[in-house]
Design an enzyme around this catalytic site. Structure first.
Site, PDB file in Angstrom:
ATOM      1  N   ARG A  95      -4.573   5.210  -2.729  1.00 19.43           N
ATOM      2  CA  ARG A  95      -5.027   5.499  -4.095  1.00 19.43           C
ATOM      3  C   ARG A  95      -5.187   6.994  -4.369  1.00 19.43           C
ATOM      4  O   ARG A  95      -4.756   7.460  -5.426  1.00 19.43           O
ATOM      5  CB  ARG A  95      -6.316   4.733  -4.425  1.00 19.43           C
ATOM      6  N   ASP A 124     -10.491  -0.600  -6.089  1.00 17.23           N
ATOM      7  CA  ASP A 124      -9.430   0.306  -6.517  1.00 17.23           C
ATOM      8  C   ASP A 124      -9.742   0.995  -7.843  1.00 17.23           C
ATOM      9  O   ASP A 124      -9.391   2.151  -8.053  1.00 17.23           O
ATOM     10  CB  ASP A 124      -8.093  -0.439  -6.578  1.00 17.23           C
ATOM     11  N   SER A 175      -3.012 -11.881  -4.179  1.00 19.11           N
ATOM     12  CA  SER A 175      -3.033 -10.490  -4.610  1.00 19.11           C
ATOM     13  C   SER A 175      -2.710  -9.657  -3.382  1.00 19.11           C
ATOM     14  O   SER A 175      -3.463  -9.653  -2.412  1.00 19.11           O
ATOM     15  CB  SER A 175      -4.416 -10.142  -5.165  1.00 19.11           C
TER      16      SER A 175
HETATM   17  N1  ARG Z   1     -10.178  -4.777   0.025  1.00 15.76           N
HETATM   18  C1  ARG Z   1      -9.219  -3.761   0.300  1.00 15.76           C
HETATM   19  C2  ARG Z   1      -9.725  -2.434  -0.183  1.00 15.76           C
HETATM   20  O1  ARG Z   1     -10.578  -2.392  -0.985  1.00 15.76           O
HETATM   21  C3  ARG Z   1      -7.864  -4.113  -0.229  1.00 15.76           C
HETATM   22  C4  ARG Z   1      -7.669  -4.010  -1.704  1.00 15.76           C
HETATM   23  C5  ARG Z   1      -6.329  -4.500  -2.051  1.00 15.76           C
HETATM   24  N2  ARG Z   1      -6.001  -4.298  -3.420  1.00 15.76           N
HETATM   25  C6  ARG Z   1      -5.349  -5.215  -4.126  1.00 15.76           C
HETATM   26  N3  ARG Z   1      -5.107  -4.923  -5.365  1.00 15.76           N
HETATM   27  N4  ARG Z   1      -4.980  -6.363  -3.621  1.00 15.76           N
HETATM   28  O2  ARG Z   1      -9.265  -1.415   0.257  1.00 15.76           O
END
Ligand code: ARG
Length: 409
Positions: A95, A124, A175
């Site tokens: 990110r 995110d 996802s």
């Molecule tokens: N839980 C993980 C994190 O916060 C993975 C996030 C994955 N994002 C997604 N849009 N599937 O880093």
């Protein structure tokens, strides 16, 4: 002048719909920005064209794989970054790179707003917005999925209505977020934490139960940066790709965990990160051999804090920057070779050698080459235990604090 919005674009349903959605809601022109961080899948040019077909006035795609490997994965390796002792920060790591490019494009192309497609339940959104706040403090953020009711059903209806070029049949029930450093899989039947993951979830790793003969490899490091595999010099990107292949073939790096998200929710996550897990095992061991004891102990604390900052979206924060400097210094002596055995889901260190080693055979050995003066130990142990002995005598004297006698029953 029409205002402009820079959208973090993935090529998928939500962000494709977001282009037209944002344009209709705000009257702004939408500029799509997509970054290749090693997620594989579609060609960048296909993604670039799709954004234009969905109504973007400009569409920027960038191959950020080498940058991601060198400036994000390598520092994470130098920090042995495993959130909750397990998760190698796969999504958290990509990110800030994406944010950096969004901010740059926004400034270059005169946009005053950045948009992302995150929901309100995950980490995110925090990483995008807090990262932007740090790099471009005056930029505005919009999040159509979170803030303006762009649900999945509405997104599908919108796409059909406008005839957007999106293939619904390719959609996964999960996802998924993936990049060079690993792959995250959430939702669907995994939301019941009692349900076991099925083989279908994985794509970077083979089933450890059916992996072939064990693989053995030697990874060389210079100042904490991996530089070669089996003596063949490689840039970080090629090296991580090679390890994803070899460790992935042995089923290394599969994780199934309940994770503490920053926003307070516990979520069930399945990950696979073969290269990250193998490299961290190797780096950690070389650090153990080459870092002086107190430096090593303190470094572990710093590494944990660094990992939490990055997980929590604070990549561009002052504390993270200061800890980077510490970790670079702490990695200065992490030079040498690690032999790793990859087998049936495990990456085990079986050998280490280094010119910067602090391992002294003469001090460590129990055979006749022993150079350690055991006589020195007697006085050391006596003095090390002195504060405990004095406190125990005091406690015995004051019956109200008779811990010593209590412990002895
Ligand atoms: N839980 C993980 C994190 O916060 C993975 C996030 C994955 N994002 C997604 N849009 N599937 O880093």
């Amino acid at each position: 002048m029409t205002s402009r919005v820079v959208l973090a674009y993935s090529g998928g349903l939500d962000t494709s719909v977001a282009i037209g959605w944002i344009a209709e809601e705000t009257g702004a022109e939408v500029i799509a920005v997509a970054a290749d961080v090693g997620q594989g899948g579609e060609d960048l040019e296909v993604i670039r064209q799709r954004a234009l077909e969905c109504g973007a006035v400009e569409s920027v795609v960038l191959d950020a794989k080498a940058e991601y490997a060198e400036e994000y994965c390598v520092p994470a390796l130098q920090a042995n970054a495993l959130y909750m002792d397990a998760y190698p920060l796969v999504s958290a790591l990509s990110r800030p790179l994406i944010v950096k490019h969004l901010a740059r494009v926004a400034l270059d192309l005169g946009a005053d707003t950045v948009a992302h497609g995150c929901t309100g339940k995950g980490n995110d959104q925090v990483r995008f917005e807090v990262g932007l706040a740090a790099l471009a403090p005056d930029i505005r953020v919009i999040a159509p999925v979170r803030d303006s009711g762009m649900t999945r059903d509405k997104a599908i209806a919108f796409a059909e209505d406008k005839g957007l070029p999106i293939d619904q049949s390719k959609r996964s029930p999960y996802s998924i977020d993936q990049n060079l450093w690993g792959r995250a899989v959430e939702t669907g039947f995994l939301e019941d934490p009692w349900n076991a993951p099925i083989e279908d979830l994985y794509s970077y790793t083979s089933d450890p139960a059916t992996a072939g003969a064990p693989d053995e490899l030697t990874i060389s490091f210079t100042a904490g940066v991996p530089t070669a595999v089996d003596g063949v010099a490689m840039a970080p990107l090629a090296l991580v790709e090679e390890l994803n292949r070899r460790a992935g073939a042995q089923g290394v790096g599969r994780l199934d965990m309940v994770e503490d998200r920053l926003i307070g929710i516990k979520s069930r996550e399945v990950y696979e990160a073969p290269a990250a897990v193998a490299l961290i095992a190797a780096h950690r061991e070389l650090q153990a051999m080459t870092a002086e004891r107190d430096l090593a102990r303190f470094t572990r604390t710093v590494q944990q804090r660094w990992t939490e900052l990055v997980y929590d979206g604070l990549w561009f924060s002052p504390l993270k920057r200061a800890l980077d400097t510490f970790l670079l210094e702490a990695n200065a002596t992490v030079t040498g070779d690690i032999r790793l055995r990859l087998s049936a889901g495990t990456a085990v260190v079986t050998g280490r050698r280094s010119q910067a080693s602090l391992y002294d055979y003469g001090l460590a050995t129990y055979d006749s080459a022993d150079t350690f003066d055991q006589g020195l130990a007697k006085g050391f142990v006596e003095l090390w235990g002195l504060p405990s002995r004095i406190a125990a005598r005091r406690d015995a004297r004051l019956s109200s604090r008779a811990h010593g006698s209590e412990r002895l029953g």
